[in-house]
Design a protein around this motif. Sequence first.
Motif, PDB file in Angstrom:
ATOM      1  N   THR A 196      17.340  17.833  43.792  1.00 34.51           N
ATOM      2  CA  THR A 196      17.291  19.027  44.556  1.00 34.51           C
ATOM      3  C   THR A 196      15.940  19.290  45.381  1.00 34.51           C
ATOM      4  N   GLY A 197      15.195  18.485  45.148  1.00 32.67           N
ATOM      5  CA  GLY A 197      13.366  18.541  45.640  1.00 32.67           C
ATOM      6  C   GLY A 197      12.626  19.193  44.480  1.00 32.67           C
ATOM      7  N   SER A 198      13.473  19.727  43.453  1.00 24.91           N
ATOM      8  CA  SER A 198      12.672  20.313  42.032  1.00 24.91           C
ATOM      9  C   SER A 198      13.241  19.568  40.875  1.00 24.91           C
ATOM     10  N   SER A 199      14.595  19.379  40.797  1.00 31.96           N
ATOM     11  CA  SER A 199      15.170  18.743  39.599  1.00 31.96           C
ATOM     12  C   SER A 199      16.278  17.660  39.711  1.00 31.96           C
ATOM     13  N   ARG A 200      16.675  16.885  38.923  1.00 32.09           N
ATOM     14  CA  ARG A 200      17.697  15.880  39.019  1.00 32.09           C
ATOM     15  C   ARG A 200      18.955  16.574  38.548  1.00 32.09           C
ATOM     16  N   LEU A 201      20.097  15.976  39.149  1.00 28.18           N
ATOM     17  CA  LEU A 201      21.344  16.716  38.956  1.00 28.18           C
ATOM     18  C   LEU A 201      22.354  15.843  37.944  1.00 28.18           C
ATOM     19  N   ASN A 202      22.951  16.271  37.343  1.00 31.02           N
ATOM     20  CA  ASN A 202      24.145  15.554  36.420  1.00 31.02           C
ATOM     21  C   ASN A 202      25.458  16.076  37.025  1.00 31.02           C
ATOM     22  N   SER A 203      25.341  16.916  38.012  1.00 36.81           N
ATOM     23  CA  SER A 203      26.721  17.470  38.783  1.00 36.81           C
ATOM     24  C   SER A 203      27.445  16.467  39.341  1.00 36.81           C
ATOM     25  N   VAL A 204      28.836  16.874  39.288  1.00 38.13           N
ATOM     26  CA  VAL A 204      29.759  16.056  40.175  1.00 38.13           C
ATOM     27  C   VAL A 204      30.913  16.773  40.881  1.00 38.13           C
ATOM     28  N   GLU A 205      31.102  16.540  41.895  1.00 44.03           N
ATOM     29  CA  GLU A 205      32.103  17.304  42.748  1.00 44.03           C
ATOM     30  C   GLU A 205      32.929  16.139  43.712  1.00 44.03           C
ATOM     31  N   THR A 206      34.107  16.648  43.927  1.00 43.17           N
ATOM     32  CA  THR A 206      34.939  15.912  44.786  1.00 43.17           C
ATOM     33  C   THR A 206      35.569  16.738  45.902  1.00 43.17           C
ATOM     34  N   PHE A 207      35.566  15.976  47.260  1.00 47.63           N
ATOM     35  CA  PHE A 207      35.978  16.502  48.300  1.00 47.63           C
ATOM     36  C   PHE A 207      37.458  16.168  48.715  1.00 47.63           C
ATOM     37  N   SER A 208      38.391  16.963  48.809  1.00 45.15           N
ATOM     38  CA  SER A 208      39.499  16.650  49.333  1.00 45.15           C
ATOM     39  C   SER A 208      39.671  16.654  51.153  1.00 45.15           C
ATOM     40  N   THR A 209      39.754  15.263  51.726  1.00 48.27           N
ATOM     41  CA  THR A 209      39.676  15.242  53.128  1.00 48.27           C
ATOM     42  C   THR A 209      40.983  15.906  53.407  1.00 48.27           C
ATOM     43  N   LYS A 210      42.084  16.292  52.699  1.00 45.16           N
ATOM     44  CA  LYS A 210      43.407  16.844  53.385  1.00 45.16           C
ATOM     45  C   LYS A 210      43.208  18.483  53.368  1.00 45.16           C
ATOM     46  N   THR A 211      42.670  19.033  52.335  1.00 40.24           N
ATOM     47  CA  THR A 211      42.383  20.380  52.253  1.00 40.24           C
ATOM     48  C   THR A 211      41.013  20.917  52.596  1.00 40.24           C
ATOM     49  N   ASN A 212      40.217  20.031  52.913  1.00 42.98           N
ATOM     50  CA  ASN A 212      38.641  20.397  53.341  1.00 42.98           C
ATOM     51  C   ASN A 212      38.036  21.500  52.260  1.00 42.98           C
ATOM     52  N   ARG A 213      38.099  21.146  50.873  1.00 38.95           N
ATOM     53  CA  ARG A 213      37.759  21.784  49.932  1.00 38.95           C
ATOM     54  C   ARG A 213      36.909  21.044  48.876  1.00 38.95           C
ATOM     55  N   TRP A 214      35.957  21.404  48.342  1.00 36.88           N
ATOM     56  CA  TRP A 214      35.017  21.050  47.292  1.00 36.88           C
ATOM     57  C   TRP A 214      35.519  21.319  45.795  1.00 36.88           C
ATOM     58  N   LYS A 215      35.527  20.652  45.044  1.00 41.18           N
ATOM     59  CA  LYS A 215      35.951  21.110  43.655  1.00 41.18           C
ATOM     60  C   LYS A 215      34.918  20.401  42.616  1.00 41.18           C
ATOM     61  N   THR A 216      34.342  21.197  41.598  1.00 40.14           N
ATOM     62  CA  THR A 216      33.275  20.927  40.708  1.00 40.14           C
ATOM     63  C   THR A 216      34.101  20.077  39.493  1.00 40.14           C
TER      64      THR A 216
END
Length: 538
Positions: A412-432
């Motif tokens: 992020t510029g200050s911390s590492r992430l362990n987060s994961v998210e997925t993007f549906s190219t059909k619905t144009n939505r992200w899900k954690t």
Amino acid sequence: MSDNNHQKQMQYGFSHMQWMQNFYTQGMFSDIDLIILKKRYHTHKSILYSASPYFRAKLDQNMDIRELKICDDGIRKESVDKVFEFLYKGTLEMTIEQVANILKLAEILQLDDLKKNCYSFLKTECRDNQRVSQKTEDIDKYLLYNFSKITSHEKYLNLSVENVKQMLSSDDLQESSEAQVFKGLSKWNKYDWNNRKKDLYSLMKYIRLPLCDVSFLLEEVRSLCCESDSESPFSIVLDALRWHQMPEKRSSLSLMNAKCRNIHKKVLIFGGSHRDISGIIDIYNPITNSWSELSHTAIKITQFSSVILKKKIFIFGGRDTNGNVTNEVYSIRLLTRKLNKLEAMKCKRSASTAAVVSDRIFVIGGFGASNSVEEYDYVKNSWKKVAPMNDSRYNHTSVVYKEDIYVFGGYTGSSRLNSVETFSTKTNRWKTLRPMKTATSSLSAVVVDDYIYCVGGRDGSSYLSNVERYDPLSDTWTSMSDSLVKDFGLKAVCFNGKIICFGGENSRAVQEYDPAYDQWKIIGAMPKHRSHYNALIF
């Protein structure tokens, strides 16, 4: 409505279509010229506007436009003539030799009705003929190169047994592993099991079963054989098990083909954190485990992202020679090494990732771009923003699995992430999704069969060798054996069911990982020291 009135309406429609054909062939009342292959085609805006969203977008931008140049890369003149025949006639007669090139142009121009016409023709040919003619090389390539996409579609499920043999025997069949090839065969058999179970034995001879691990042989392959009325398929499974467990017997196992597929596939290695090597493209041959240099390009940008599409490398953003983050976009034609500058992105970004989903290109996150995501239309050479990620990140990694984009970790510029998210190219939505066990940046991820493996990276205080396996179906993580090198800024690719991992900031080592046995080994070294570079299979 009476039959007589209906017939009159049909005749009225046919009459008007005939007039439109005359207008086109005689060049009457034309109000826009399409320029394709350096030839002018005198056409009509009303016909084009109603035909596809591609033309609608062009005309909505400027209804006064008098000419429009169409990308003609790889297009043949006879295909153009056939497309206009369809636009002005509503029907189309084609041959099996023509359909692949017509389909290619239909995809460029977004002519959905014509694409359906081509697919319908192809399905009929595959169903009615015992074997597609040897002249259908383009169609064969389409099926081979898109095997994983077509195995659930009717055009594949209705192929003749001879067509399936032809595909399964090819060294060029494109699939992540031999286990996935067998699953494709299983789908075809089960689609009409009563009539096709007799073909199981003859088709299994073309599966490279020694390339499948023992657990898969005992579970998936044996399970399908159990449904057969014949004991013959079991003999192939037993031979495959002997291959694994009794190496001294391999010379006597005549039906066992252990030759790798994708023999023409190579890995392009280019870019990096150092400008003196950013424009040098190296080629790695996984079959021979050897290196060669493809070319020197004029690219001096570092920390860019890239994809390969339509035999071109597309390069997005990065840092210029002064260290400034840029939004510049380039393409390099693989055959000629020609470099072209394209429409710039809306956001400046470096250390982003890029992904291709069904010929749609997405550029994700990056330093300077926060959580923004842009989609590039290579036909229109234009950009649009799509839904942003939930988290801002750069130095992350991403992969495509079943037409969804998965993003892992980052900084992020200050911390590492362990987060994961997925993007549906059909619905144009992200899900954690469920987070990784370790927060890390500058890692690499690769899809093997139905799992995603995340390798290496940096947690802020140390370099990592840990490997985590993600199961998209259950949203769960499993720790695997550590790689042999602790590193970050590395890249990994999948080749024939195994992971090839190339060194990063601290190492030039090339490692190979076998998911079936959860084992790593060193197989070589990169010719140049690179970090935060790009590795693309072509």
